[in-house]
Design an enzyme around this catalytic site. Structure first.
Site, PDB file in Angstrom:
ATOM      1  N   GLU A  34      23.083  62.630  52.135  1.00 50.22           N
ATOM      2  CA  GLU A  34      22.015  61.683  51.779  1.00 50.22           C
ATOM      3  C   GLU A  34      21.476  60.943  53.002  1.00 50.22           C
ATOM      4  O   GLU A  34      22.240  60.319  53.742  1.00 50.22           O
ATOM      5  CB  GLU A  34      22.559  60.679  50.750  1.00 50.22           C
ATOM      6  N   LYS A 218      28.173  52.694  43.354  1.00 47.38           N
ATOM      7  CA  LYS A 218      27.817  54.014  43.896  1.00 47.38           C
ATOM      8  C   LYS A 218      27.401  53.870  45.366  1.00 47.38           C
ATOM      9  O   LYS A 218      27.771  54.676  46.219  1.00 47.38           O
ATOM     10  CB  LYS A 218      26.683  54.639  43.067  1.00 47.38           C
ATOM     11  N   ASP A 234      40.924  63.183  49.709  1.00 41.33           N
ATOM     12  CA  ASP A 234      40.492  63.498  48.340  1.00 41.33           C
ATOM     13  C   ASP A 234      39.611  62.351  47.835  1.00 41.33           C
ATOM     14  O   ASP A 234      40.102  61.372  47.283  1.00 41.33           O
ATOM     15  CB  ASP A 234      41.739  63.673  47.460  1.00 41.33           C
ATOM     16  N   HIS A 332      13.529  55.507  53.082  1.00 40.08           N
ATOM     17  CA  HIS A 332      13.685  56.875  52.583  1.00 40.08           C
ATOM     18  C   HIS A 332      12.436  57.691  52.864  1.00 40.08           C
ATOM     19  O   HIS A 332      12.512  58.877  53.143  1.00 40.08           O
ATOM     20  CB  HIS A 332      13.921  56.860  51.065  1.00 40.08           C
TER      21      HIS A 332
HETATM   22  C1  MEV Z   1      21.656  54.982  46.756  1.00 40.30           C
HETATM   23  O1  MEV Z   1      22.382  56.139  47.078  1.00 40.30           O
HETATM   24  C2  MEV Z   1      22.548  53.775  46.688  1.00 40.30           C
HETATM   25  C3  MEV Z   1      21.875  52.494  46.185  1.00 40.30           C
HETATM   26  O2  MEV Z   1      21.262  52.749  44.923  1.00 40.30           O
HETATM   27  C4  MEV Z   1      22.962  51.462  46.060  1.00 40.30           C
HETATM   28  C5  MEV Z   1      22.529  50.199  45.359  1.00 40.30           C
HETATM   29  O3  MEV Z   1      21.577  50.229  44.541  1.00 40.30           O
HETATM   30  O4  MEV Z   1      23.169  49.158  45.631  1.00 40.30           O
HETATM   31  C6  MEV Z   1      20.778  52.045  47.117  1.00 40.30           C
END
Ligand code: MEV
Length: 380
Positions: A34, A218, A234, A332
């Site tokens: 990413e 995430k 892992d 991005h």
């Molecule tokens: C994207 O991979 C991760 C984000 O969505 C994390 C977040 O929203 O805090 C930017």
């Protein structure tokens, strides 16, 4: 390493910079597909660094192995029998695993939990606590619980079904914290204190809302997983543990906490289970992981867990700072424009110029990228 192999699949191997943890500098190897993750992590680590760096700690590397015992004639009597036989059972495990005991590890405790009236009836769940030293420890703990299962059956009069580690390794927690001076948080159009306030609003959102907390976490795992993948760990095990821990009180919540101190500085902290190793598994078998560990220079699994916690906290700050100000699409889009340029046939040298033109025109689309590359070909 695995079965039915038909080839290899490679991913970008990058290095996140600016980490200062417990007074030591680190370069954090990251393997991830990413865009923007490594840049955001490095920038955020710089903010922490300029305010004194991270303080991190990790528990002893204690894994939990579970043994499920069913069909017990008397659950309470079984619990008492386990308590009475505990020292012997631990000694049995440690007699077999002499080399890890010599290094200061081995089984240290055996705890009993009763789960009553489940769909499979009453069950006794035993937790073997085992210090796995510098390994992730799956093999050591799984072997140990398999080894003692027959003894558990004879002591309790029950029948053992599962014998497997728990990925909710909450005896093996790592934590990191750090401060960012308020003035360093400023971004075009936002003062430092405005950014701090907006980050606190974002953190409050993740604390109470599982929909947001999942995305928030995430983002944290973007950094941690990339480090774990690079070092041959892992990452699915750590993911499972992190999310289970995030839901430990019955509601899924954020893995980080943010607050502002009296001087307006932002203070962040993270705590999560981090079952990671620097020996065993792919950490040595995979040459890339071997290089990553060398580059990182950690001397123990605990030190790796501390770095992983700091990386997660930095990654979270990077995401929150972007989200609470410009949004993440701006960054991005630059990478996206570059990818479109390359896909349209631009070579490495002209991709920058083509991406720049796409951004300037505000039309970041593949047809436009193709047209720009064609125009450039015509004019040369
Ligand atoms: C994207 O991979 C991760 C984000 O969505 C994390 C977040 O929203 O805090 C930017």
């Amino acid at each position: 390493m695995i079965e039915n192999v038909i080839g290899r699949y490679s991913l970008p191997f990058a290095v996140a910079t600016n980490f200062r943890i417990n007074g030591r500098d680190y370069l954090a190897p990251m393997v991830i597909e990413e865009a923007s993750v490594v840049a955001a992590c490095s920038n955020a680590a710089k903010l922490f660094r300029e305010s004194g760096g991270f303080t991190a700690s990790a528990d002893d590397p204690i894994m939990i192995g579970q043994i499920q015992v069913l069909d017990l004639p008397d659950l309470e009597a079984a619990i008492d029998a386990i308590a009475a036989g505990k020292a012997d059972i631990i000694a049995q495990v440690n007699a077999r695993d002499g080399s890890i005991v010599a290094r200061g590890g081995g089984a240290i405790d055996l705890r009993a939990r009763a789960l009553r009236s489940t769909a499979a009836g009453d069950m006794l769940i035993l937790h073997l606590h085992y210090d796995v030293r510098d390994a992730m420890g799956a093999n050591a703990i799984n072997s140990a619980v398999e080894q003692i299962a027959p003894r558990i059956e004879s002591i309790t009069g029950g029948r053992v079904n599962l014998r497997i580690l728990s990925n909710l390794s909450d005896q093996r927690m790592a934590r990191a914290e750090g401060l960012i001076r308020c003035d360093l948080l400023a971004r075009a159009g936002f003062s430092g204190s405005e950014v701090a306030e907006r980050i606190l609003e974002a953190a409050a959102f993740a604390e109470v809302d599982p929909y947001r907390a999942a995305t928030h976490n995430k983002g944290i795992m973007n950094g941690i997983d990339a480090l774990l993948l690079a070092t041959g760990n892992d990452w699915r095990a750590v993911e499972a543990g992190a999310h289970a821990y995030a839901a430990r009180d019955g509601q899924y919540t954020s893995l980080t906490k943010w607050r502002q101190d009296a001087g307006g500085n932002l203070h962040g902290e993270i705590e999560l289970p981090l079952a990671v190793g620097i020996v065993g598994g792919a950490t040595r078998a995979h040459p890339g992981a071997h290089t990553a560990l060398k580059l990182l220079g950690v001397k123990s699994a605990r030190e790796l867990a501390q770095v992983a916690a700091a990386v997660g906290l930095a990654q979270n700050l990077g995401a929150l700072r972007a989200l609470a100000t410009d949004g993440i699409q701006k960054g991005h889009m630059r990478m996206h424009a570059r990818q479109l340029a390359l896909a349209a046939g631009a070579d490495e040298n002209e991709a920058h110029a083509v991406a720049g033109q796409l951004i300037e025109e505000g039309e970041i689309r593949s047809e436009r990228a193709l047209a720009i590359v064609r125009e450039r070909r015509r004019s040369t």
